[in-house]
Design a protein around this motif. Structure first.
Motif, PDB file in Angstrom:
ATOM      1  N   ILE A   1       4.622   2.684  10.716  1.00 58.89           N
ATOM      2  CA  ILE A   1       4.297   1.573   9.809  1.00 58.89           C
ATOM      3  C   ILE A   1       5.343   1.470   8.710  1.00 58.89           C
ATOM      4  N   ALA A   2       5.713   2.613   8.121  1.00 58.32           N
ATOM      5  CA  ALA A   2       6.720   2.596   7.062  1.00 58.32           C
ATOM      6  C   ALA A   2       8.056   2.097   7.579  1.00 58.32           C
ATOM      7  N   ALA A   3       8.411   2.487   8.813  1.00 59.37           N
ATOM      8  CA  ALA A   3       9.694   2.097   9.389  1.00 59.37           C
ATOM      9  C   ALA A   3       9.734   0.606   9.723  1.00 59.37           C
ATOM     10  N   ARG A   4       8.619   0.075  10.183  1.00 63.41           N
ATOM     11  CA  ARG A   4       8.600  -1.302  10.684  1.00 63.41           C
ATOM     12  C   ARG A   4       8.104  -2.322   9.664  1.00 63.41           C
ATOM     13  N   HIS A   5       7.451  -1.858   8.613  1.00 65.89           N
ATOM     14  CA  HIS A   5       6.867  -2.794   7.644  1.00 65.89           C
ATOM     15  C   HIS A   5       7.259  -2.362   6.234  1.00 65.89           C
ATOM     16  N   GLY A   6       8.553  -2.459   5.982  1.00 64.23           N
ATOM     17  CA  GLY A   6       9.101  -1.976   4.722  1.00 64.23           C
ATOM     18  C   GLY A   6       8.500  -2.621   3.489  1.00 64.23           C
ATOM     19  N   ARG A   7       8.173  -3.919   3.569  1.00 63.28           N
ATOM     20  CA  ARG A   7       7.611  -4.615   2.408  1.00 63.28           C
ATOM     21  C   ARG A   7       6.154  -4.248   2.167  1.00 63.28           C
ATOM     22  N   LEU A   8       5.486  -3.767   3.197  1.00 64.83           N
ATOM     23  CA  LEU A   8       4.064  -3.431   3.075  1.00 64.83           C
ATOM     24  C   LEU A   8       3.848  -2.060   2.455  1.00 64.83           C
ATOM     25  N   VAL A   9       4.749  -1.125   2.751  1.00 68.67           N
ATOM     26  CA  VAL A   9       4.555   0.268   2.342  1.00 68.67           C
ATOM     27  C   VAL A   9       5.471   0.611   1.170  1.00 68.67           C
ATOM     28  N   ARG A  10       4.865   1.079   0.062  1.00 67.54           N
ATOM     29  CA  ARG A  10       5.629   1.473  -1.120  1.00 67.54           C
ATOM     30  C   ARG A  10       6.087   2.925  -1.016  1.00 67.54           C
ATOM     31  N   LYS A  11       5.155   3.849  -0.731  1.00 70.14           N
ATOM     32  CA  LYS A  11       5.469   5.262  -0.583  1.00 70.14           C
ATOM     33  C   LYS A  11       4.643   5.821   0.579  1.00 70.14           C
ATOM     34  N   VAL A  12       5.118   6.921   1.168  1.00 73.61           N
ATOM     35  CA  VAL A  12       4.433   7.481   2.331  1.00 73.61           C
ATOM     36  C   VAL A  12       4.312   9.000   2.183  1.00 73.61           C
ATOM     37  N   ILE A  13       3.135   9.525   2.529  1.00 75.72           N
ATOM     38  CA  ILE A  13       2.855  10.954   2.482  1.00 75.72           C
ATOM     39  C   ILE A  13       2.565  11.408   3.902  1.00 75.72           C
TER      40      ILE A  13
ATOM     41  N   GLN B   1      11.545   4.238   2.199  1.00 77.29           N
ATOM     42  CA  GLN B   1      10.633   4.477   1.082  1.00 77.29           C
ATOM     43  C   GLN B   1      10.620   5.956   0.715  1.00 77.29           C
ATOM     44  N   PRO B   2      10.295   6.277  -0.535  1.00 77.43           N
ATOM     45  CA  PRO B   2      10.114   7.679  -0.907  1.00 77.43           C
ATOM     46  C   PRO B   2       9.023   8.316  -0.049  1.00 77.43           C
ATOM     47  N   ALA B   3       9.265   9.556   0.384  1.00 78.33           N
ATOM     48  CA  ALA B   3       8.319  10.251   1.252  1.00 78.33           C
ATOM     49  C   ALA B   3       8.029  11.640   0.704  1.00 78.33           C
ATOM     50  N   LEU B   4       6.768  12.054   0.835  1.00 80.41           N
ATOM     51  CA  LEU B   4       6.354  13.413   0.521  1.00 80.41           C
ATOM     52  C   LEU B   4       5.907  14.047   1.831  1.00 80.41           C
TER      53      LEU B   4
ATOM     54  N   HIS C   1       0.042  17.414  -6.346  1.00 77.48           N
ATOM     55  CA  HIS C   1       1.350  17.040  -5.822  1.00 77.48           C
ATOM     56  C   HIS C   1       1.383  15.564  -5.421  1.00 77.48           C
ATOM     57  N   VAL C   2       0.318  15.095  -4.797  1.00 75.93           N
ATOM     58  CA  VAL C   2       0.264  13.679  -4.390  1.00 75.93           C
ATOM     59  C   VAL C   2       0.288  12.766  -5.599  1.00 75.93           C
ATOM     60  N   ARG C   3      -0.489  13.101  -6.610  1.00 80.36           N
ATOM     61  CA  ARG C   3      -0.517  12.269  -7.812  1.00 80.36           C
ATOM     62  C   ARG C   3       0.860  12.198  -8.480  1.00 80.36           C
ATOM     63  N   THR C   4       1.490  13.359  -8.595  1.00 82.15           N
ATOM     64  CA  THR C   4       2.821  13.391  -9.210  1.00 82.15           C
ATOM     65  C   THR C   4       3.794  12.520  -8.420  1.00 82.15           C
ATOM     66  N   PHE C   5       3.732  12.619  -7.111  1.00 79.03           N
ATOM     67  CA  PHE C   5       4.612  11.842  -6.248  1.00 79.03           C
ATOM     68  C   PHE C   5       4.330  10.346  -6.369  1.00 79.03           C
ATOM     69  N   LEU C   6       3.082   9.948  -6.306  1.00 79.67           N
ATOM     70  CA  LEU C   6       2.742   8.523  -6.341  1.00 79.67           C
ATOM     71  C   LEU C   6       2.997   7.902  -7.706  1.00 79.67           C
TER      72      LEU C   6
ATOM     73  N   VAL D   1       0.838  -1.199   0.000  1.00 82.57           N
ATOM     74  CA  VAL D   1       0.000   0.000   0.000  1.00 82.57           C
ATOM     75  C   VAL D   1       0.869   1.243   0.000  1.00 82.57           C
ATOM     76  N   ASP D   2       0.256   2.351  -0.384  1.00 84.57           N
ATOM     77  CA  ASP D   2       0.798   3.675  -0.116  1.00 84.57           C
ATOM     78  C   ASP D   2       0.046   4.225   1.087  1.00 84.57           C
TER      79      ASP D   2
END
Length: 286
Positions: free
Chosen positions: A122-134, A228-231, A279-284, A107-108
């Motif tokens: 969640i992003a820090a602890r579940h790297g395989r679950l999270v693709r990108k984070v805003i 993961q990439p972050a906005l 901005h979110v769309r461009t980032f994702l 997920v994002d």
């Protein structure tokens, strides 16, 4: 998700989508799912005291135009059962339980305010679950917050028709007009609205928020664990979780972009909703 259910989600809006439920771990989670079933689902993590219908339809519906967007009530909030935890770690665990119950392998995340705390963990602890984070209007562990003082001042303002006007928007006429427009959009759903939060939600959430910001993390362990990439997004005059937090996160995160919106407060994503969605769309999509 079946083809029939996926088709039913397309074309729906936050105002019209049915509230669905999924149960596991002793919790019955309430959620709404919008948009087509293609791509990585975007899961939204809500602010202090907020529920599904506290999101801005202008943001949620626009994001769902070309991707799956999922909004939900975490444990104890709104129409979800269970007890609201008084710490961010437990809230993050409950959110992961919900994501797993939906059968989502990737997920994002879009975390707003308190939801941004959860998104970081969640992003820090579940790297395989999270693709990108805003991360929107939020703070790192040990970050600066003025929640209680700002809340007390806002609730003491009897002139404001809705407490979110002084909390989420600046005193300028432009920002206040944007706030009025946001409130109108947020109240558009008249049937099957979510349940407002009481002290059984706000008290533990306030403790979790204050504890997160009051707990030093001089090594920035959580932020450094996010690969993961972050906005990172903030309003220029956020009085609750000041924009200095956004810059602090941007400097530490390994792959981050920073966006600051002018003449805006905690609800910058609602005031500048069209720009925020762009901005979110461009980032994702990058």
């Amino acid at each position: 998700m079946t083809e029939l259910n996926a088709a039913a989600c397309e074309g729906t809006t936050l105002e019209t989508a049915p509230t669905r439920y999924v149960e596991g771990g002793g919790i019955r989670f309430a959620y709404r799912r919008l948009g087509p079933s293609n791509g990585t689902p975007l899961v939204l993590l809500q602010h202090f005291s907020g529920n599904i219908d506290a999101w801005d339809p202008a943001v949620v519906n626009a994001l769902a135009a070309d991707r799956t967007v999922i909004v939900f009530d975490n444990a104890g909030v709104g129409r979800s059962t269970g007890q609201t935890p008084d710490n961010v770690a437990a809230m993050a665990d409950d959110a992961v339980t919900f994501i797993n119950l939906l059968g989502l392998s990737e997920v994002d995340l879009l975390g707003f305010s308190l939801g941004g705390f959860l998104a970081q963990l969640i992003a820090a602890r579940h790297g395989r679950l999270v693709r990108k984070v805003i991360l929107v209007g939020t703070a790192p562990q040990g970050g600066e917050e003025h929640l209680m003082a700002v809340l007390q001042e806002a609730f003491a303002d009897k002139q404001a028709p809705d407490v979110r006007l002084p909390l989420f928007f600046t005193p300028s006429s432009v920002s206040q007009a944007a706030g009025q427009a946001f409130l109108k959009r947020a109240k558009a759903r008249t049937e099957d609205r979510d349940t407002d939060s009481g002290s059984d939600v706000t008290n533990p959430q306030a403790k979790a928020l204050i504890t997160w910001c009051a707990t030093p993390d001089p090594e920035h362990a959580t932020l450094r664990a996010i690969t993961q990439p972050a906005l990172v997004v903030s309003g220029s005059n956020d009085t609750m979780l000041p924009a200095e937090n956004a810059y602090a996160m941007f400097k530490v995160l390994s792959d981050a972009q920073l966006v600051l919106y002018p003449d805006s407060g905690h609800g910058a994503l609602f005031q500048h909703h069209a720009l925020f969605v762009s901005h979110v769309r461009t980032f994702l999509d990058a």
